[in-house]
Design a protein around this motif. Structure first.
Motif, PDB file in Angstrom:
ATOM      1  N   CYS A  78       0.655  -1.185  -0.159  1.00 14.66           N
ATOM      2  CA  CYS A  78       0.020   0.103   0.315  1.00 14.66           C
ATOM      3  C   CYS A  78       1.194   1.086  -0.015  1.00 14.66           C
ATOM      4  O   CYS A  78       0.457   2.649  -1.157  1.00 14.66           O
ATOM      5  N   VAL A  79       1.347   1.076   1.027  1.00 17.14           N
ATOM      6  CA  VAL A  79       2.589   2.648   1.070  1.00 17.14           C
ATOM      7  C   VAL A  79       3.628   2.854  -0.430  1.00 17.14           C
ATOM      8  O   VAL A  79       3.405   3.589  -0.799  1.00 17.14           O
ATOM      9  N   LEU A  80       3.875   1.703  -0.998  1.00 19.00           N
ATOM     10  CA  LEU A  80       4.480   1.451  -2.065  1.00 19.00           C
ATOM     11  C   LEU A  80       3.707   2.140  -3.430  1.00 19.00           C
ATOM     12  O   LEU A  80       3.612   3.048  -4.345  1.00 19.00           O
ATOM     13  N   THR A 113      11.723   4.238  -5.361  1.00 20.50           N
ATOM     14  CA  THR A 113      12.568   4.145  -7.102  1.00 20.50           C
ATOM     15  C   THR A 113      12.464   3.700  -7.889  1.00 20.50           C
ATOM     16  O   THR A 113      11.277   2.674  -7.495  1.00 20.50           O
ATOM     17  N   GLU A 114      13.444   3.064  -8.270  1.00 19.71           N
ATOM     18  CA  GLU A 114      12.878   1.804 -10.188  1.00 19.71           C
ATOM     19  C   GLU A 114      12.838   0.843  -8.882  1.00 19.71           C
ATOM     20  O   GLU A 114      12.329  -0.709  -9.251  1.00 19.71           O
ATOM     21  N   ARG A 122       9.677  -3.843  -7.383  1.00 18.82           N
ATOM     22  CA  ARG A 122       8.709  -4.840  -6.072  1.00 18.82           C
ATOM     23  C   ARG A 122       7.187  -4.518  -6.176  1.00 18.82           C
ATOM     24  O   ARG A 122       6.986  -5.654  -5.482  1.00 18.82           O
ATOM     25  N   LEU A 123       6.218  -3.744  -6.064  1.00 19.11           N
ATOM     26  CA  LEU A 123       4.994  -3.268  -6.317  1.00 19.11           C
ATOM     27  C   LEU A 123       4.756  -4.756  -7.810  1.00 19.11           C
ATOM     28  O   LEU A 123       3.934  -4.842  -7.262  1.00 19.11           O
ATOM     29  N   ASP A 124       5.234  -4.201  -8.606  1.00 21.48           N
ATOM     30  CA  ASP A 124       4.899  -4.758  -9.617  1.00 21.48           C
ATOM     31  C   ASP A 124       4.538  -6.081  -9.506  1.00 21.48           C
ATOM     32  O   ASP A 124       3.502  -7.019  -9.607  1.00 21.48           O
ATOM     33  N   SER A 125       5.862  -6.698  -7.948  1.00 19.43           N
ATOM     34  CA  SER A 125       5.573  -8.149  -7.970  1.00 19.43           C
ATOM     35  C   SER A 125       4.662  -8.394  -6.988  1.00 19.43           C
ATOM     36  O   SER A 125       3.767  -9.101  -7.099  1.00 19.43           O
ATOM     37  N   TYR A 126       4.420  -7.303  -6.038  1.00 21.78           N
ATOM     38  CA  TYR A 126       3.322  -7.216  -5.263  1.00 21.78           C
ATOM     39  C   TYR A 126       1.801  -7.049  -5.880  1.00 21.78           C
ATOM     40  O   TYR A 126       1.159  -7.965  -5.098  1.00 21.78           O
ATOM     41  N   LYS A 127       1.761  -6.613  -6.669  1.00 22.53           N
ATOM     42  CA  LYS A 127       0.464  -6.353  -8.008  1.00 22.53           C
ATOM     43  C   LYS A 127      -0.224  -7.940  -8.551  1.00 22.53           C
ATOM     44  O   LYS A 127      -0.911  -8.880  -7.887  1.00 22.53           O
ATOM     45  N   SER A 128       1.126  -8.401  -8.702  1.00 24.52           N
ATOM     46  CA  SER A 128       0.153  -9.489  -9.473  1.00 24.52           C
ATOM     47  C   SER A 128       0.008 -10.743  -8.540  1.00 24.52           C
ATOM     48  O   SER A 128      -0.512 -11.590  -8.518  1.00 24.52           O
TER      49      SER A 128
END
Lengths: 197, 106
Positions: free
Chosen positions: B13-15, B74-75, B80-86
């Protein structure tokens, strides 16, 4: 608790961290209280949360990072263990846990002490009976030589075992005990040094 | 909200909030509190950990004679956000299947 007491407790609980890390945490909460327009009035701890919980969390993170960064240094392990203990003890639920820990340590010390004492008493008894049998054996030797010899032989056996065990105990006291004391002092001493910093 | 959210979802959520725009502790906390039941002081350890992991950076901007510390993703944080999303999509689909009675294997 008002915001100044909150910051004060946080600072106190983070004493073991490097100064700039403490300051960053304090800056964050000072900024937060400013933004939330929280002044001198008591704050609602249910809404804000407790400094002890935050400090515990930060110290635990630091300990984990410490172990991950220097996995093989015993020195870093000792200070990580110290941090973990402080992190656990800092948590509000920790008081009963700390009490149990102290009780376990006391029980352990008492148990070890009892075993050592029993061992020593056994050895003393064995030695005394050995000497007594030696005396009886020599007296019997004149009347019934066979019985006398048996007594003297058993007396020698008892005295021999006593002397052997005394040597073992002596070795334990001169070698093992200082190692244990040194180890304990190492963990405690190291933490104290860090606290002063 | 009656469902408990764990530490990883809090990170996510923070990311996600920071992926929309840079912001500072107070606003970030309010945004996250809209969906996760945390106390107001909870985010600092989370931000500190994400920053040490290299997912966030900070910069200061003066505001009314004091500082606001802004957090920027950051990149590495975006990855990390992308992997959390999936992960979240997978998890949500599975929960939906069980909870809402969808058919398996579709």
């Amino acid at each position: 608790m008002n915001r100044y007491e909150f910051i004060g407790e946080l600072r106190n609980r983070l004493k073991r961290l490097p100064a700039e890390e403490q300051q960053e945490a304090i800056n964050y909460y000072e900024e937060y209280f400013d933004e939330a327009a929280i002044g001198y009035a008591p704050i609602n701890l249910n809404e804000i949360g407790r400094p002890a919980v935050i400090a515990s969390e930060i110290l635990a993170q630091t300990a984990i990072r410490h172990v991950e960064t220097y996995p093989k240094s015993p020195k870093s392990n000792a200070s990580a263990i110290g941090l973990i203990i402080v992190a656990i003890l800092g948590a509000p639920i920790a008081f009963p846990l700390a009490l149990a820990l102290v009780a376990v340590v006391c029980a352990l010390i008492a148990a070890i002490g009892a075993v050592v004492l029993a061992l020593c008493l056994t050895i003393v008894a064995l030695g005394i009976s050995g000497v007594a049998m030696l005396v009886v054996g020599f007296i019997k030797l004149a009347v019934e030589p066979a019985t006398g010899v048996v007594f003297i032989g058993m007396a020698m056996l008892f005295i021999g075992i006593t002397l052997l065990v005394i040597v073992v105990i002596q070795q334990l006291l001169t070698r093992a005990l200082p190692t244990v004391i040194y180890g304990v002092r190492n963990i405690l001493g190291h933490n104290k040094k860090e606290e002063k910093r | 909200m009656i469902f408990q959210l764990g530490g990883t979802l809090l990170d996510a959520c923070v990311l996600a909030v920071l992926n929309q725009e840079d912001t500072y502790g107070y606003v970030l906390t309010q945004r996250v509190r809209e969906i996760v039941d945390i106390s107001e002081s909870t985010l600092y350890p989370v931000l500190r950990r994400l920053q040490k992991d290299g997912c966030l950076t900070t910069y200061d901007e003066p505001y009314q004679g004091r500082n606001r510390r802004y957090y920027r993703i950051t990149e590495l944080g975006k990855n990390r956000l992308d992997s959390y999303k999936s992960e979240w999509t997978d998890y949500k689909d599975k929960v939906d299947q069980v909870l809402l009675g969808g058919k398996r294997g579709e």
